[in-house]
Design a protein around this motif. Structure first.
Motif, PDB file in Angstrom:
ATOM      1  N   MET A   1      58.588  64.870  38.117  1.00 30.55           N
ATOM      2  CA  MET A   1      57.863  63.609  38.664  1.00 30.55           C
ATOM      3  C   MET A   1      56.640  63.517  38.021  1.00 30.55           C
ATOM      4  N   ARG A   2      55.880  64.561  37.855  1.00 24.82           N
ATOM      5  CA  ARG A   2      54.721  64.310  37.025  1.00 24.82           C
ATOM      6  C   ARG A   2      54.818  63.566  35.644  1.00 24.82           C
ATOM      7  N   GLN A   3      55.735  63.866  35.093  1.00 28.19           N
ATOM      8  CA  GLN A   3      56.122  63.263  33.734  1.00 28.19           C
ATOM      9  C   GLN A   3      56.358  61.616  34.040  1.00 28.19           C
ATOM     10  N   ILE A   4      57.220  61.458  35.177  1.00 24.93           N
ATOM     11  CA  ILE A   4      57.943  60.226  35.266  1.00 24.93           C
ATOM     12  C   ILE A   4      56.344  59.395  35.786  1.00 24.93           C
ATOM     13  N   LEU A   5      55.645  59.959  36.409  1.00 22.64           N
ATOM     14  CA  LEU A   5      54.235  59.252  37.008  1.00 22.64           C
ATOM     15  C   LEU A   5      53.523  58.774  35.703  1.00 22.64           C
ATOM     16  N   GLU A   6      53.289  59.962  34.827  1.00 20.29           N
ATOM     17  CA  GLU A   6      52.629  59.566  33.542  1.00 20.29           C
ATOM     18  C   GLU A   6      53.127  58.458  32.977  1.00 20.29           C
ATOM     19  N   GLY A   7      54.410  58.428  32.488  1.00 18.16           N
ATOM     20  CA  GLY A   7      54.950  57.030  32.185  1.00 18.16           C
ATOM     21  C   GLY A   7      54.668  55.888  32.783  1.00 18.16           C
ATOM     22  N   VAL A   8      54.722  56.004  34.110  1.00 16.95           N
ATOM     23  CA  VAL A   8      54.708  54.790  35.066  1.00 16.95           C
ATOM     24  C   VAL A   8      53.394  54.231  35.019  1.00 16.95           C
ATOM     25  N   SER A   9      52.394  55.127  35.094  1.00 19.40           N
ATOM     26  CA  SER A   9      50.863  54.984  35.158  1.00 19.40           C
ATOM     27  C   SER A   9      50.763  54.251  33.926  1.00 19.40           C
ATOM     28  N   PHE A  10      51.282  54.838  32.727  1.00 25.60           N
ATOM     29  CA  PHE A  10      50.960  54.200  31.198  1.00 25.60           C
ATOM     30  C   PHE A  10      51.458  52.636  31.449  1.00 25.60           C
ATOM     31  N   LEU A  11      52.557  52.447  31.971  1.00 26.51           N
ATOM     32  CA  LEU A  11      53.259  51.104  32.000  1.00 26.51           C
ATOM     33  C   LEU A  11      52.366  50.204  32.873  1.00 26.51           C
ATOM     34  N   HIS A  12      52.000  50.561  33.984  1.00 18.87           N
ATOM     35  CA  HIS A  12      51.129  50.221  34.939  1.00 18.87           C
ATOM     36  C   HIS A  12      49.757  49.623  34.526  1.00 18.87           C
ATOM     37  N   ARG A  13      49.092  50.467  33.822  1.00 15.48           N
ATOM     38  CA  ARG A  13      47.787  50.100  32.858  1.00 15.48           C
ATOM     39  C   ARG A  13      48.088  49.111  32.007  1.00 15.48           C
ATOM     40  N   ASN A  14      49.050  48.875  31.505  1.00 11.51           N
ATOM     41  CA  ASN A  14      49.393  47.866  30.507  1.00 11.51           C
ATOM     42  C   ASN A  14      50.107  46.745  31.205  1.00 11.51           C
ATOM     43  N   ASN A  15      50.031  46.723  32.427  1.00 12.40           N
ATOM     44  CA  ASN A  15      50.494  45.521  33.550  1.00 12.40           C
ATOM     45  C   ASN A  15      52.007  45.306  33.367  1.00 12.40           C
ATOM     46  N   MET A  16      52.580  46.438  33.099  1.00 13.90           N
ATOM     47  CA  MET A  16      54.104  46.232  32.825  1.00 13.90           C
ATOM     48  C   MET A  16      54.841  46.878  34.149  1.00 13.90           C
ATOM     49  N   VAL A  17      55.867  46.220  34.721  1.00 10.50           N
ATOM     50  CA  VAL A  17      56.526  46.625  35.765  1.00 10.50           C
ATOM     51  C   VAL A  17      58.011  47.222  35.262  1.00 10.50           C
ATOM     52  N   HIS A  18      58.661  48.226  35.602  1.00 13.85           N
ATOM     53  CA  HIS A  18      60.035  48.672  35.194  1.00 13.85           C
ATOM     54  C   HIS A  18      60.786  47.977  36.000  1.00 13.85           C
ATOM     55  N   LEU A  19      61.025  47.931  37.217  1.00 12.58           N
ATOM     56  CA  LEU A  19      61.619  47.405  38.129  1.00 12.58           C
ATOM     57  C   LEU A  19      62.970  47.959  38.412  1.00 12.58           C
ATOM     58  N   ASP A  20      63.415  48.859  37.417  1.00 12.69           N
ATOM     59  CA  ASP A  20      64.743  49.444  37.615  1.00 12.69           C
ATOM     60  C   ASP A  20      64.601  51.011  37.514  1.00 12.69           C
ATOM     61  N   LEU A  21      63.605  51.657  38.025  1.00 13.54           N
ATOM     62  CA  LEU A  21      63.410  53.118  38.070  1.00 13.54           C
ATOM     63  C   LEU A  21      64.550  53.692  39.054  1.00 13.54           C
ATOM     64  N   LYS A  22      65.394  54.452  38.368  1.00  9.48           N
ATOM     65  CA  LYS A  22      66.595  55.276  39.171  1.00  9.48           C
ATOM     66  C   LYS A  22      66.994  56.378  38.209  1.00  9.48           C
ATOM     67  N   PRO A  23      67.730  57.088  38.855  1.00  8.32           N
ATOM     68  CA  PRO A  23      68.239  58.388  38.162  1.00  8.32           C
ATOM     69  C   PRO A  23      68.963  58.056  36.705  1.00  8.32           C
ATOM     70  N   GLN A  24      69.400  56.911  36.942  1.00  3.61           N
ATOM     71  CA  GLN A  24      70.352  56.721  35.480  1.00  3.61           C
ATOM     72  C   GLN A  24      69.422  56.242  34.499  1.00  3.61           C
ATOM     73  N   ASN A  25      68.234  56.072  34.779  1.00  5.22           N
ATOM     74  CA  ASN A  25      67.272  55.564  33.927  1.00  5.22           C
ATOM     75  C   ASN A  25      66.074  56.556  33.264  1.00  5.22           C
ATOM     76  N   ILE A  26      66.147  57.449  34.025  1.00  5.18           N
ATOM     77  CA  ILE A  26      65.443  58.654  33.489  1.00  5.18           C
ATOM     78  C   ILE A  26      66.098  59.621  32.778  1.00  5.18           C
ATOM     79  N   LEU A  27      66.137  59.944  31.591  1.00  3.65           N
ATOM     80  CA  LEU A  27      66.901  60.957  30.805  1.00  3.65           C
ATOM     81  C   LEU A  27      65.974  62.130  30.556  1.00  3.65           C
TER      82      LEU A  27
END
Ligand code: ADP
Ligand code: MG
Length: 333
Positions: free
Chosen positions: A138-164
């Motif tokens: 979860m820490r790693q997922i948040l690091e990735g998502v935080s990076f995206l959000h700092r760049n004004n990018m929203v993923h919009l499809d975060l679910k277990p099939q899209n986390i490898l």
């Protein structure tokens, strides 16, 4: 200083890429590993392949350019652009090359050998994640998502099939994939469902604002992170109902149970973490950065150090007792 806003159209799609698009025959340069595909979505098939000149393994995402009679090349270009933007983040899958054929484009991606975290989410408890695993991932997922959000990018499809996961032998590190529904958000314009996105969003992970056609923001991802944490800890999809309508209702009423047997041995801080995200008003949800600071995700040593700062001599650290495995697997999907 203010970062220059990347070129985007009014739907939040990026249109400029640096990766050269190759028109050569994909199979001249790659051997597709026969057999089972790595995954498949509505418009894409992902196959394992080996680059002939290097022997290196990759995951090739074959994407149809026409979907439901519409040209979707620009959406694929957007996905490429997001992957380029995210090369600076270790938590997002790397893009190696792009090929274009008459009817499809191929994104050649770093191969994530561990597969989807979905498998552990629905596994029997002995193969499922332990809470310590969930915290690290979860820490790693948040690091990735935080990076995206700092760049004004929203993923919009975060679910277990899209986390490898990068490897399966040892539980590896996470890689976020699938930017097919991702969008650029900017302060100057509202991004709404109408733009075509959420028809395809997995409703079990969708925030109330998606279902209500209300503006989408980085907080929309944070809701999904809350659902993801719940699923990773319990194997239960917390809002899943008998049918679409029931799921919809469960989400809009935030009808969720924290009394499940599967949560009995989970740290209380995990519950406060989830509750800080599953909040109706997007502006009241914790941000990715705030989540990284949450008590639940602080490393053990740090917590212990804090707990023992008053004491001169440290008592030998007690090992966390492992949780008793529950007999049946609580899969509801
Ligand atoms: P879609 O947009 O169709 O959902 P994804 O990008 O999510 O496409 O890929 C579909 C599935 O393929 C994923 O859920 C995953 O199982 C598998 N997959 C995608 N990328 C990779 C990769 N880089 N390494 C291994 N498997 C992958
Ligand atoms: Mg996907």
């Amino acid at each position: 200083g203010q970062a220059a806003e990347p070129n985007q159209n009014r739907c939040g799609l990026l249109s400029e890429i640096k990766t050269p698009i190759k028109n050569e025959l994909f199979t001249d340069h790659y051997t597709i590993i026969p057999g089972k595909e790595l995954g498949r979505g509505k418009f894409a098939v992902v196959r394992k392949c080996v680059e002939k000149c290097t022997g290196q393994e990759y995951a090739a995402k074959f994407m149809r350019k026409r979907r439901k009679g519409q040209d979707c090349r620009l959406e694929i270009i957007h996905e490429v652009a997001v992957l380029e933007l995210a090369t600076a983040s270790q938590r997002v899958v790397n893009l190696h090359q792009v090929y274009e054929m008459a009817a499809e484009m191929v994104l050649v991606l770093q191969f994530a050998a561990g597969g989807e975290i979905f498998n552990q989410c629905v596994a029997e408890r002995d193969e499922a994640f332990k809470e310590e695993d969930v915290k690290r991932l979860m820490r790693q997922i948040l690091e990735g998502v935080s990076f995206l959000h700092r760049n004004n990018m929203v993923h919009l499809d975060l679910k277990p099939q899209n986390i490898l996961l990068t490897s399966d032998a040892l539980l590896g590190d996470i890689k976020i994939v699938d930017f097919g529904l991702s969008r650029m958000v900017s302060s100057s314009q509202e991004l709404r469902e109408i733009m075509g996105t959420p028809e395809y969003v997995d409703k079990c992970f969708a925030a109330p604002e998606i279902l209500n056609y209300e503006p989408i923001s980085t907080a929309t991802d944070m809701w999904s992170i809350g659902v993801l944490a719940y699923v990773m800890l319990t194997g239960i999809s917390p809002f899943l109902g008998e049918d679409k309508q029931e799921t919809f209702l469960n989400i809009s009423q935030i009808n969720i149970s924290y009394q499940e047997e599967e949560l009995e041995h989970v740290d209380q801080a995990a519950i406060t973490f989830i509750k800080a995200l599953l909040i109706k008003e997007p502006q009241n949800r914790a941000t990715a950065e705030e989540c990284l600071q949450h008590q639940w995700l602080q490393p053990k040593e740090k917590k212990e150090a804090e707990a023992t700062t008053a004491v001169k001599e440290t008592i030998s650290p007690t090992k966390c007792p492992s949780e008793p495995a529950s007999p049946e697997s609580p899969i509801r999907e």
